[in-house]
Design a protein around this motif. Structure first.
Motif, mmCIF file in Angstrom:
data_model
loop_
_atom_site.group_PDB
_atom_site.id
_atom_site.type_symbol
_atom_site.label_atom_id
_atom_site.label_comp_id
_atom_site.label_asym_id
_atom_site.label_seq_id
_atom_site.Cartn_x
_atom_site.Cartn_y
_atom_site.Cartn_z
ATOM 1 N N VAL A 139 8.125 -14.234 15.480
ATOM 2 C CA VAL A 139 8.380 -12.870 14.567
ATOM 3 C C VAL A 139 7.718 -13.008 13.336
ATOM 4 O O VAL A 139 7.387 -11.858 12.914
ATOM 5 N N GLU A 140 7.643 -13.974 12.525
ATOM 6 C CA GLU A 140 6.915 -13.830 11.474
ATOM 7 C C GLU A 140 5.657 -13.526 11.506
ATOM 8 O O GLU A 140 4.852 -12.621 10.732
ATOM 9 N N LYS A 141 4.670 -14.023 12.439
ATOM 10 C CA LYS A 141 3.391 -13.795 12.638
ATOM 11 C C LYS A 141 3.147 -12.289 12.764
ATOM 12 O O LYS A 141 2.345 -11.462 12.310
ATOM 13 N N ASP A 142 4.368 -11.446 13.592
ATOM 14 C CA ASP A 142 4.163 -10.194 13.992
ATOM 15 C C ASP A 142 4.353 -9.315 12.706
ATOM 16 O O ASP A 142 3.787 -8.592 12.487
ATOM 17 N N SER A 143 5.360 -9.913 12.021
ATOM 18 C CA SER A 143 5.849 -8.999 10.724
ATOM 19 C C SER A 143 4.676 -9.162 9.509
ATOM 20 O O SER A 143 4.192 -8.047 9.151
ATOM 21 N N HIS A 144 3.955 -10.414 9.346
ATOM 22 C CA HIS A 144 2.878 -10.552 8.430
ATOM 23 C C HIS A 144 1.750 -9.853 8.955
ATOM 24 O O HIS A 144 0.802 -9.175 8.152
ATOM 25 N N ARG A 145 1.463 -9.673 10.316
ATOM 26 C CA ARG A 145 0.411 -8.803 10.700
ATOM 27 C C ARG A 145 0.630 -7.201 10.286
ATOM 28 O O ARG A 145 -0.385 -6.550 9.918
ATOM 29 N N ILE A 146 1.726 -6.822 10.397
ATOM 30 C CA ILE A 146 2.095 -5.385 9.810
ATOM 31 C C ILE A 146 1.961 -5.240 8.435
ATOM 32 O O ILE A 146 1.322 -4.212 8.160
ATOM 33 N N GLU A 147 2.295 -6.197 7.992
ATOM 34 C CA GLU A 147 2.284 -6.263 6.553
ATOM 35 C C GLU A 147 0.626 -5.943 5.908
ATOM 36 O O GLU A 147 0.324 -5.234 4.997
ATOM 37 N N PRO A 181 20.982 -9.279 2.712
ATOM 38 C CA PRO A 181 21.655 -9.556 3.744
ATOM 39 C C PRO A 181 21.212 -9.867 5.249
ATOM 40 O O PRO A 181 21.749 -10.428 5.929
ATOM 41 N N ASP A 182 20.058 -8.809 5.224
ATOM 42 C CA ASP A 182 19.634 -8.749 6.860
ATOM 43 C C ASP A 182 18.489 -9.677 6.969
ATOM 44 O O ASP A 182 17.777 -9.232 7.932
ATOM 45 N N TYR A 183 18.395 -10.615 5.891
ATOM 46 C CA TYR A 183 17.365 -11.261 6.044
ATOM 47 C C TYR A 183 15.834 -10.812 5.691
ATOM 48 O O TYR A 183 14.896 -11.622 5.652
ATOM 49 N N PHE A 184 15.813 -9.642 5.220
ATOM 50 C CA PHE A 184 14.627 -9.132 4.663
ATOM 51 C C PHE A 184 14.470 -9.704 3.251
ATOM 52 O O PHE A 184 15.551 -9.573 2.620
ATOM 53 N N LEU A 185 13.396 -9.635 2.635
ATOM 54 C CA LEU A 185 13.013 -10.026 1.240
ATOM 55 C C LEU A 185 12.631 -8.446 0.672
ATOM 56 O O LEU A 185 12.094 -7.672 1.244
ATOM 57 N N GLU A 186 12.774 -8.343 -0.610
ATOM 58 C CA GLU A 186 12.585 -7.227 -1.399
ATOM 59 C C GLU A 186 12.202 -7.374 -2.949
ATOM 60 O O GLU A 186 12.721 -8.223 -3.509
ATOM 61 N N PHE A 187 11.149 -6.714 -3.362
ATOM 62 C CA PHE A 187 10.833 -6.816 -4.793
ATOM 63 C C PHE A 187 10.334 -5.193 -5.030
ATOM 64 O O PHE A 187 9.867 -4.683 -4.173
ATOM 65 N N THR A 188 10.152 -5.060 -6.227
ATOM 66 C CA THR A 188 9.714 -3.687 -6.789
ATOM 67 C C THR A 188 8.548 -4.055 -7.615
ATOM 68 O O THR A 188 8.277 -4.553 -8.598
ATOM 69 N N PHE A 189 7.286 -3.259 -7.130
ATOM 70 C CA PHE A 189 6.038 -3.592 -7.792
ATOM 71 C C PHE A 189 5.574 -2.023 -8.403
ATOM 72 O O PHE A 189 5.245 -1.230 -7.342
ATOM 73 N N ARG A 190 5.739 -1.854 -9.715
ATOM 74 C CA ARG A 190 5.186 -0.519 -10.102
ATOM 75 C C ARG A 190 5.871 0.541 -9.636
ATOM 76 O O ARG A 190 5.598 1.619 -9.343
ATOM 77 N N TRP A 249 9.377 -9.776 5.464
ATOM 78 C CA TRP A 249 10.067 -10.386 6.147
ATOM 79 C C TRP A 249 9.443 -12.022 6.132
ATOM 80 O O TRP A 249 8.274 -12.034 6.388
ATOM 81 N N ASN A 250 10.219 -13.089 6.156
ATOM 82 C CA ASN A 250 9.652 -14.385 6.144
ATOM 83 C C ASN A 250 10.568 -15.134 6.913
ATOM 84 O O ASN A 250 11.705 -15.389 6.583
ATOM 85 N N ALA A 251 9.978 -16.204 7.506
ATOM 86 C CA ALA A 251 10.938 -17.212 8.472
ATOM 87 C C ALA A 251 11.354 -18.040 7.681
ATOM 88 O O ALA A 251 12.657 -18.478 7.750
ATOM 89 N N LEU A 252 10.387 -18.535 6.582
ATOM 90 C CA LEU A 252 11.084 -19.631 5.745
ATOM 91 C C LEU A 252 12.022 -19.057 4.699
ATOM 92 O O LEU A 252 11.719 -17.796 4.212
ATOM 93 N N SER A 253 13.085 -19.772 4.244
ATOM 94 C CA SER A 253 14.018 -19.209 3.363
ATOM 95 C C SER A 253 13.070 -19.067 1.705
ATOM 96 O O SER A 253 12.571 -20.151 1.382
#
Length: 266
Positions: free
Chosen positions: A153-161, A225-234, A241-245
């Motif tokens: 899942v992580e490899k797939d997500s990071h390829r999309i990113e 809470p849905d296991y996604f991570l978020e931040f705001t840039f500009r 998404w990241n498999a590691l906490s």
């Protein structure tokens, strides 16, 4: 003399074989570049999942789904998936009962994701970056890959990113491109691509301003809470998404320890 001729013949034959192999590899690479498809190895599972799905109600009473499924007569792969855009759009938005995930029926559970990711790749290849963005985000967030393997899942997500970075660069939306590169620096698989990409983008930018904006962005990091991570840039919200906490401290340290970030202090 015979030994010399044999050696020459062997050398010529070997060179011919190596040349043929090299030409074949170049041809394969050329086809892949012209027809990007991350799930080329699994995209044909769409046909399997759909065949299973239309055995059940309400799907076997959906005439459009039946027709579009029957259209997929040939094995799906990177050179023909572009012929099924209409079908893929339908599959991407199809409501799939969560019972298939509960039963670990991956072929069915991933119909939405595989169709969305394939569409994103098709539009990326066609340089239709607006549609590519739409379907990459759909594949990343709305219909994330379903797998018992967090690594998959992580490899797939990071390829999309990583592909979203290319999309935003081509759309001239550098802030979002920067944001996803910062996210990728926290990837255990693509951190080098993240750092190299951000170094290249920042070459002609104001380094002091960039550092201030990154520092500001690091303070906005939250784990959802849905296991996604978020931040705001500009002002742009970056969802990844990241498999590691990851917590705010670890996320920040991963970025601040890079040679790229250190160079902004000069």
């Amino acid at each position: 003399m015979k030994a010399i001729l044999t050696c020459i013949l062997f050398t010529c034959t070997a060179n011919t074989v190596f040349s043929q192999v090299d030409n074949t590899r170049k041809k394969i690479d050329s086809v892949a570049r012209a027809n990007p498809l991350y799930h080329n190895y699994r995209v044909d599972e769409l046909r399997t999942g759909l065949r299973y799905l239309i055995r059940d109600e309400p799907y076997k009473s959906d005439p459009t789904l039946i027709q579009y499924t029957s259209n997929l007569k040939d094995k799906l792969e990177r050179t023909n998936i572009v012929n099924y855009i209409e079908e893929l759009r339908y599959f991407a938005d199809l409501k799939i009962d969560k019972k298939y995930k509960d039963n670990f029926d991956e072929e069915i559970a991933n119909i939405n994701h595989t169709a969305s990711h394939a569409l994103a790749d098709v539009f990326l290849g066609k340089k239709d970056y607006g549609q590519a963005e739409k379907y990459f985000l759909k594949a990343l967030v709305e219909h994330q890959l379903f797998s018992v393997s967090g690594t998959t899942v992580e490899k797939d997500s990071h390829r999309i990113e990583y592909d979203l970075v290319k999309v935003y660069q081509n759309l001239g939306r550098k802030d979002e491109a920067y944001g996803y590169l910062l996210a990728l620096i926290n990837s255990q698989w693509n951190y080098e691509l993240g750092e190299k990409g951000i170094i290249a983008m920042a070459e002609n930018d104001d380094k002091k301003k960039l550092k201030r904006d990154i520092d500001k962005a690091l303070k906005t990091f939250v784990a959802r809470p849905d296991y996604f991570l978020e931040f705001t840039f500009r002002g742009k919200k970056i969802l990844f998404w990241n498999a590691l906490s990851l917590n705010k401290e670890y996320f920040s340290k991963n970025i601040m320890k890079t040679e790229f970030y250190k160079s902004l202090n000069l």
